[in-house]
Motif scaffolding. Structure first.
Motif, PDB file in Angstrom:
ATOM      1  N   LYS A 175     -29.750  30.847   5.170  1.00 24.51           N
ATOM      2  CA  LYS A 175     -29.707  29.633   4.362  1.00 24.51           C
ATOM      3  C   LYS A 175     -30.393  28.495   5.099  1.00 24.51           C
ATOM      4  O   LYS A 175     -30.028  28.152   6.217  1.00 24.51           O
ATOM      5  N   ASP A 176     -31.376  27.891   4.443  1.00 19.59           N
ATOM      6  CA  ASP A 176     -32.086  26.740   5.003  1.00 19.59           C
ATOM      7  C   ASP A 176     -31.341  25.470   4.590  1.00 19.59           C
ATOM      8  O   ASP A 176     -31.469  24.999   3.454  1.00 19.59           O
TER       9      ASP A 176
ATOM     10  N   LYS B 117     -32.940  22.262   2.840  1.00 14.67           N
ATOM     11  CA  LYS B 117     -33.399  22.246   1.452  1.00 14.67           C
ATOM     12  C   LYS B 117     -32.229  21.966   0.512  1.00 14.67           C
ATOM     13  O   LYS B 117     -31.088  22.343   0.798  1.00 14.67           O
ATOM     14  N   PRO B 118     -32.482  21.321  -0.623  1.00 17.85           N
ATOM     15  CA  PRO B 118     -31.411  21.015  -1.576  1.00 17.85           C
ATOM     16  C   PRO B 118     -30.825  22.282  -2.194  1.00 17.85           C
ATOM     17  O   PRO B 118     -31.483  23.330  -2.238  1.00 17.85           O
ATOM     18  N   GLU B 119     -29.593  22.172  -2.680  1.00 21.30           N
ATOM     19  CA  GLU B 119     -28.878  23.327  -3.222  1.00 21.30           C
ATOM     20  C   GLU B 119     -29.609  23.984  -4.376  1.00 21.30           C
ATOM     21  O   GLU B 119     -29.507  25.199  -4.584  1.00 21.30           O
ATOM     22  N   ASP B 120     -30.343  23.209  -5.161  1.00 21.58           N
ATOM     23  CA  ASP B 120     -31.012  23.770  -6.335  1.00 21.58           C
ATOM     24  C   ASP B 120     -32.427  24.261  -6.046  1.00 21.58           C
ATOM     25  O   ASP B 120     -33.161  24.639  -6.960  1.00 21.58           O
ATOM     26  N   ASP B 121     -32.822  24.281  -4.776  1.00 15.37           N
ATOM     27  CA  ASP B 121     -34.151  24.756  -4.397  1.00 15.37           C
ATOM     28  C   ASP B 121     -34.143  26.281  -4.336  1.00 15.37           C
ATOM     29  O   ASP B 121     -33.355  26.887  -3.599  1.00 15.37           O
ATOM     30  N   ASP B 122     -35.045  26.926  -5.088  1.00 22.18           N
ATOM     31  CA  ASP B 122     -35.102  28.389  -5.111  1.00 22.18           C
ATOM     32  C   ASP B 122     -35.470  28.975  -3.749  1.00 22.18           C
ATOM     33  O   ASP B 122     -35.208  30.152  -3.493  1.00 22.18           O
ATOM     34  N   GLU B 123     -36.070  28.163  -2.877  1.00 19.03           N
ATOM     35  CA  GLU B 123     -36.483  28.653  -1.562  1.00 19.03           C
ATOM     36  C   GLU B 123     -35.454  28.329  -0.476  1.00 19.03           C
ATOM     37  O   GLU B 123     -35.743  28.465   0.716  1.00 19.03           O
ATOM     38  N   ARG B 124     -34.262  27.936  -0.884  1.00 13.35           N
ATOM     39  CA  ARG B 124     -33.208  27.620   0.086  1.00 13.35           C
ATOM     40  C   ARG B 124     -32.749  28.863   0.840  1.00 13.35           C
ATOM     41  O   ARG B 124     -32.337  28.785   1.996  1.00 13.35           O
TER      42      ARG B 124
END
Length: 254
Positions: free
Chosen positions: A144-145, A148-155
């Motif tokens: 988990k990055d 990045k925001p919670e709704d980011d698909d690249e999180r």
């Protein structure tokens, strides 16, 4: 070790061969020269509505453990030694329940010849004699990055590693295994279809017996492979095409 391999099959062919399913939007990049940190297909099993589903996903080759501060850790973790995978902090969580199979049409290995200034490295393509796919024993992890925001698909980053073991001893009983012994001291662990089903089972948390099982069966699977010397162009990751697997004149023996 395994540091370069080939996977150029279409997604439909892989799904059918692995008896798996895949998202309709999943895309696979065909490559004849896959290197660490590349996105690669993996086969895994997970529970969906209390039923085990076998699926194809795309993961970065180089495992990033959940505790990593950044994904650069994966650069050094594209292989996991089976002898220590249960203890190493990078791998010991994934080996318990996040095991996968990593499909390949074959892999490259470099044979060292000579010493000192006269030393050379000759690349060989190792692949099943009948053209079938290899399924390497692997493990995967989700990282988990937090930046990045919670709704980011690249999180979330999905990554994987290939398990290796010592190459077979030269006994004179199998030309292929003798050749693998002379090629490199490490061997990526292949799975047969029966052990692959057991390896992927997410409900089996007893990893140690599974590791011992696939190690015990690996040489029998590898005995069905063949080796051929290929051109040095494969050493450059920018080169990528079916011509890389074509044989050149040469002998495995020094």
């Amino acid at each position: 070790m395994c540091g370069r391999y080939v996977m150029a099959r279409a997604i439909g062919d892989l799904v059918a061969d692995a008896e798996a399913e895949a998202d309709d939007a999943l895309q696979l990049r065909r490559s004849w020269n896959i290197a660490p940190t590349t996105d690669v297909p993996i086969v895994l099993e997970r529970l969906v509505d209390d039923q085990v589903a076998r699926q194809v996903h795309v993961a970065k080759w180089g495992l990033v453990p959940i505790w990593a501060k950044d994904p650069s850790v994966g650069v050094r973790a594209f292989n996991a030694r089976s002898e220590t995978v249960l203890e190493k902090p990078t791998f010991r969580s994934a080996i318990k329940s996040r095991r996968c199979a990593i499909p390949a049409e074959g892999y490259y290995e470099w044979k060292k010849s000579g010493t000192g200034k006269a030393a050379t490295k000759r690349p060989f393509f190792v692949h099943p004699d009948d053209g079938s796919l290899i399924y390497f024993a692997g493990i995967y992890e989700w990282w988990k990055d937090a930046s990045k925001p919670e709704d980011d698909d690249e999180r979330w980053l999905l990554s994987c590693s290939i398990l290796t073991m010592a190459s077979p001893e030269a006994t004179g009983e199998s030309d292929v295994l003798d050749d693998l012994h002379g090629l490199h001291d490490r061997l990526p662990i292949p799975l047969d279809r029966e052990s692959m089903a057991e390896w992927l089972n997410p409900g089996d948390k007893e990893a140690a017996p599974l590791v011992e099982q696939i190690r015990a069966e690996a040489y029998a699977v590898a005995g069905q492979w063949t080796l051929r010397e290929v051109a040095s162009a494969v050493g450059n990751v920018r080169n990528d095409g079916p011509e890389l697997t074509e044989p050149i004149a040469g002998l495995l023996a020094e």
